[in-house]
Design an enzyme around this catalytic site. Structure first.
Site, mmCIF file in Angstrom:
data_model
loop_
_atom_site.group_PDB
_atom_site.id
_atom_site.type_symbol
_atom_site.label_atom_id
_atom_site.label_comp_id
_atom_site.label_asym_id
_atom_site.label_seq_id
_atom_site.Cartn_x
_atom_site.Cartn_y
_atom_site.Cartn_z
ATOM 1 N N GLY A 199 0.046 1.962 -3.453
ATOM 2 C CA GLY A 199 -0.416 2.122 -2.076
ATOM 3 C C GLY A 199 -0.068 3.489 -1.534
ATOM 4 N N ASN A 200 -0.172 3.639 -0.230
ATOM 5 C CA ASN A 200 0.203 4.912 0.400
ATOM 6 C C ASN A 200 0.825 4.628 1.756
ATOM 7 O OD1 ASN A 200 -1.963 5.015 2.546
ATOM 8 N ND2 ASN A 200 -3.207 4.824 0.702
#
Ligand code: CTP
Length: 390
Positions: A199-200
């Site tokens: 993810g980020n």
């Protein structure tokens, strides 16, 4: 009379010596053909009676929260006392004015009036910041002589000034009427197995602020939300799009929107073969192959129709990053790119503030560091200009 159709105005008046100036505000609205419904708190009536406002507005003051009040084009709070300001910041609903504020979803302009020391108190500062964060536009207060003979900030702005700001807010409030605005927000998560993902750090704050601001300007908004950490706005269609594939599917299904704001941080790669269950720990290294995802914005660019506004976001570093944002604008056939420099910790990803450069084919504009909500205002001002084709 103005050329614009008459607007429905709710005027909230609270207990302050400046209440008499609100009479002039009513007069200005009525003179231009607008409909004013006064909402007075009990304390306001210690200064000016409801009859005065009713006579000027040629309409009864609202004493209960009627559904039709929610259809108003603007809620003006003038004067806004420290007490009511605190109640609104907390979401109290103990009179018709505070109840209306909780139920109303349209634009709000507030003109505080209080003693300078009260205005300077950290409690008032916090309350004011909260209202601002929720999109309330503040006018003043001005610095000048106050009722107690002291000098300082706290005097309510003049009715003319408040009126001008109300007209600007009303104009903005209908700017995107009948426009379909699609906003993507948050950051996608690409599964590695049933519990892990790549993810980020995107929080979704910028996209949520854009969705709220577009709705405030009268647009029909859909928010495609990818795992954001802030609650999505009330009263807006929200579709959860956890992965890049979900986001691509839902975005392309709405590719005919008048405006698309691609604020989501879309994964550029996804694990080629996500494991269906939970992968047990092993002593060996785990090598994962990543496949590139489809570039949604580039696909929208290919399908772009005349007059459609496509806005891309570029999180990059420094002057070179800005240069790359210019290249992306051309490569993805966007209308506008919002560049934000992620080399600074206090802005951009996960932060409350942002500092951006708006890059379009017609020029570049730097938006100095400010709250994401105010950056959203600047971005949508630019979108509105581009829509008008100025
Ligand atoms: N975007 C997209 N689809 C993707 C990746 C990104 O639509 N698969 C959109 C983002 O929502 C954003 C813009 O494209 O509006 C960002 O462009 P991108 O080229 O991905 O920039 P970055 O990822 O910031 O930079 P880099 O090229 O360094 O990856």
């Amino acid at each position: 009379m103005t050329e614009e159709p008459a607007k429905k105005i709710l005027l909230g008046v609270t207990g302050s010596i400046a209440a008499y100036k609100a009479c002039e505000l009513v007069r200005l609205f009525v003179k231009d053909g607008h409909e004013v419904t006064p909402l007075l708190t009990h304390d306001a009536e210690r200064f000016v009676t409801a009859h005065t406002f009713e006579a000027l507005a040629r309409r009864e003051a609202a004493r209960e929260l009627f559904p039709h009040l929610m259809e108003a084009d603007l809620l003006v709070l003038a004067p806004l006392s420290a007490n009511t300001l605190a109640k609104l910041a907390q979401g109290l609903a103990d009179n018709v004015l505070t109840q209306t504020m909780l139920a109303y979803r349209g634009p709000v302009v507030a003109a505080p009036a209080m003693n300078a020391r009260m205005w300077d108190h950290p409690a008032t500062k916090e309350n004011t910041a909260r209202l601002r964060e929720r999109g309330v536009e503040l006018v003043g207060p001005e610095t000048g002589e106050l009722a107690e003979g002291e000098l300082g900030p706290g005097r309510m702005s003049e009715p003319n000034e408040i009126y001008a700001r109300c007209l600007a807010a009303l104009a903005r409030g209908s700017e995107l009427r009948e426009k379909r605005v699609l906003v993507t927000a948050g950051g996608t998560r690409e599964p590695l197995d049933s519990v892990r993902f790549i993810g980020n750090r995107s929080s979704g704050k910028m996209g949520v602020a854009l969705a709220e601001e577009a709705a405030r300007r009268g647009a029909e908004v859909t928010l495609l939300y990818a795992n954001g950490s802030v609650p999505p706005p009330a009263g807006i269609e929200v579709v959860a799009t956890p992965t890049a594939a979900d986001l691509a599917r839902e975005t392309l299904a709405r590719a005919d929107a008048d405006v698309v704001l691609m604020a989501a941080a879309v994964a550029d790669y996804r694990p080629s073969e996500p494991i269906s269950g939970k992968r047990p720990k092993e002593r060996e290294p785990w090598t994962v192959t990543l496949d590139p995802t489809d570039d949604i914005l580039a696909e929208l660019g290919r399908r772009r129709t005349d007059g459609q506004i496509l806005v891309g976001f570029a999180a990059d570093e420094g002057e070179r990053g800005l240069e790359r944002a210019r290249e992306k604008l051309a490569a993805k056939r966007g209308t506008l790119f919002v560049f934000n420099d992620v080399s600074q910790d206090d802005i951009g990803f996960d932060a409350n503030q942002n500092e951006v450069v708006l890059v379009s084919s017609t020029g570049e504009r730097k938006i100095a560091k400010r709250d994401k909500r105010e950056v959203a205002v600047a971005i949508l001002d630019e979108v509105a200009t581009l829509l008008r084709g100025d």
